[in-house]
Scaffold this motif. Sequence first.
Motif, PDB file in Angstrom:
ATOM      1  N   TYR A  82      73.947 144.894  56.956  1.00 58.07           N
ATOM      2  CA  TYR A  82      72.903 145.023  55.929  1.00 58.07           C
ATOM      3  C   TYR A  82      72.061 143.752  55.854  1.00 58.07           C
ATOM      4  O   TYR A  82      70.830 143.806  55.841  1.00 58.07           O
ATOM      5  N   THR A  83      72.734 142.581  55.778  1.00 60.07           N
ATOM      6  CA  THR A  83      71.988 141.324  55.668  1.00 60.07           C
ATOM      7  C   THR A  83      71.165 141.064  56.928  1.00 60.07           C
ATOM      8  O   THR A  83      70.035 140.548  56.837  1.00 60.07           O
ATOM      9  N   ASN A  84      71.695 141.409  58.082  1.00 62.50           N
ATOM     10  CA  ASN A  84      70.936 141.230  59.328  1.00 62.50           C
ATOM     11  C   ASN A  84      69.702 142.136  59.350  1.00 62.50           C
ATOM     12  O   ASN A  84      68.621 141.728  59.798  1.00 62.50           O
ATOM     13  N   PHE A  85      69.877 143.367  58.859  1.00 65.85           N
ATOM     14  CA  PHE A  85      68.749 144.303  58.813  1.00 65.85           C
ATOM     15  C   PHE A  85      67.662 143.790  57.876  1.00 65.85           C
ATOM     16  O   PHE A  85      66.469 143.808  58.224  1.00 65.85           O
ATOM     17  N   ALA A  93      67.086 140.719  56.973  1.00 64.35           N
ATOM     18  CA  ALA A  93      66.468 139.528  57.554  1.00 64.35           C
ATOM     19  C   ALA A  93      65.482 139.899  58.664  1.00 64.35           C
ATOM     20  O   ALA A  93      64.420 139.279  58.806  1.00 64.35           O
ATOM     21  N   SER A  94      65.820 140.927  59.427  1.00 59.15           N
ATOM     22  CA  SER A  94      64.934 141.341  60.521  1.00 59.15           C
ATOM     23  C   SER A  94      63.652 141.982  59.996  1.00 59.15           C
ATOM     24  O   SER A  94      62.600 141.880  60.640  1.00 59.15           O
ATOM     25  N   ILE A  95      63.736 142.620  58.840  1.00 62.16           N
ATOM     26  CA  ILE A  95      62.568 143.293  58.264  1.00 62.16           C
ATOM     27  C   ILE A  95      61.712 142.338  57.430  1.00 62.16           C
ATOM     28  O   ILE A  95      60.480 142.312  57.545  1.00 62.16           O
ATOM     29  N   LEU A  96      62.379 141.505  56.606  1.00 65.21           N
ATOM     30  CA  LEU A  96      61.661 140.682  55.621  1.00 65.21           C
ATOM     31  C   LEU A  96      61.670 139.195  55.935  1.00 65.21           C
ATOM     32  O   LEU A  96      61.069 138.413  55.209  1.00 65.21           O
ATOM     33  N   GLY A  97      62.384 138.790  56.984  1.00 65.23           N
ATOM     34  CA  GLY A  97      62.421 137.382  57.344  1.00 65.23           C
ATOM     35  C   GLY A  97      63.692 136.709  56.855  1.00 65.23           C
ATOM     36  O   GLY A  97      64.447 137.259  56.056  1.00 65.23           O
ATOM     37  N   GLU A  98      63.924 135.480  57.326  1.00 65.08           N
ATOM     38  CA  GLU A  98      65.147 134.763  56.990  1.00 65.08           C
ATOM     39  C   GLU A  98      65.262 134.463  55.501  1.00 65.08           C
ATOM     40  O   GLU A  98      66.359 134.341  54.968  1.00 65.08           O
ATOM     41  N   ASN A  99      64.144 134.304  54.824  1.00 64.49           N
ATOM     42  CA  ASN A  99      64.149 133.995  53.394  1.00 64.49           C
ATOM     43  C   ASN A  99      63.988 135.244  52.525  1.00 64.49           C
ATOM     44  O   ASN A  99      63.445 135.192  51.427  1.00 64.49           O
ATOM     45  N   TRP A 100      64.487 136.364  53.019  1.00 62.59           N
ATOM     46  CA  TRP A 100      64.300 137.630  52.311  1.00 62.59           C
ATOM     47  C   TRP A 100      64.937 137.637  50.923  1.00 62.59           C
ATOM     48  O   TRP A 100      64.450 138.319  50.013  1.00 62.59           O
TER      49      TRP A 100
END
Length: 436
Positions: free
Chosen positions: A56-59, A61-68
């Motif tokens: 979930y966290t990887n998804f 981060a991939s969509i909204l960036g590292e600072n999601w």
Amino acid sequence: MNTFLDKLQAKLGPIAYKLDSNRYLSAIKNGFFVAMPLLIIGSMFLLVTQLPIEPYTNFMASILGENWMSLFLQVNDMTMNAMTLFVILGIASEMAKYYAVDRGSTQAIALVAFLVLTPIMATDNGSFLPLGNFGASGLFVGMITAILAAEIFRWVVQKGWTIKMPDSVPSNVAKSFSALIPGFFVVIVFNLIRIGFTFTSYETAQNFIFEVLQTPLLALGSSLPATLIILLFEALLWSFGIHGSNIVGAVMQPIWIALTVENAQAFATGEKLPNIVNYQFYSNFVKLGGSSATIGLAIACLFFAKSSQFKTLGKLSFAPAIFNINEPLVFGIPIVLNPMMLIPFVIAPLLMCLLAYTAMATGIVPLANGVNLPWTMPPVIAGLMVSGWRGAVLQIVQILLSFGLYYPFFKMEDLKAYRIETEDETTRETAILEEA
């Protein structure tokens, strides 16, 4: 036993009445209802960032960036970390309602009074008001400010020191001018208070209240002995038909919510959670099924009742009990002024508190993470959301403990009701045969 209960009621009744009718405690209690929906909303956004699921966290981060996470924590900051502002508005509204003065003006002036006391931080890029003073650390300052500002406002209004406009002037304009002088008095008083604190070692009202009042109260409210005494007092009040939760909540809710917010702030930043006892500990690990953890009693009534009275009561009370509402049980059995049922009713919250506190203090179960759930959140689901799967397991154990504690006393009451029903049925059948 009845004589003892009568004496206890004679002692506790007047105290409970005074607490319940106190205008300041009522204003604080009702004022928090304004902030509560916002705290729950903020908690949900905090929970979104902290789900311990790596895919979930990887998804995200991939969509909204590292600072999601910051995209969601903004809502948490503007709700949970700005809770004092909403509490001030709620308390000021209740005080205005009590004194029958203009509500909007009282709220606005109370908020300005708090802002006058709030220190301004100067930097090379300009000045700003620190958000920290609007969260849990500023809560007690906000409550005191709201009450004092409302008292000054209504005192000036009741003295008649207001600008009265002609009847031809629109009412909204007239209200603005009528609040001018009272508001001026409030601002002068609070500005003098602010200036006065600059000549002390505390420097600000926030530092003074936090060190002298708030810190000791938070330490007391988070301690196990104080919590046990509070739970005992709450159960005893309920025993006489007095809404113990309302009375205890008026005094303890500000303290417990402040402790919850401290946990939420630590949870959001990945720090160690500081408080075992907080509002979620009380709501989710003590009051399972309602006050005095009566969910086990609801289960007993639904599945193990022999009498028609308790079978019917079980059907009526079980669904509310899932959502921590137990008035059907408290007044339907009844538990109120029932010496037999009062024994488990008084013991149950103490056992729940001791079990949960021990489990968290020893690290078996994680501390409540500060996610401010509605008090109606069903057990097991609530435990899962605030303390993970081990919190859910703890609540299952507590439900079983509640059932084991209430069952023997329930069975005696159930058999008594069954015998009465059987005797009544036998009497009716005899009467019918005699008539025939």
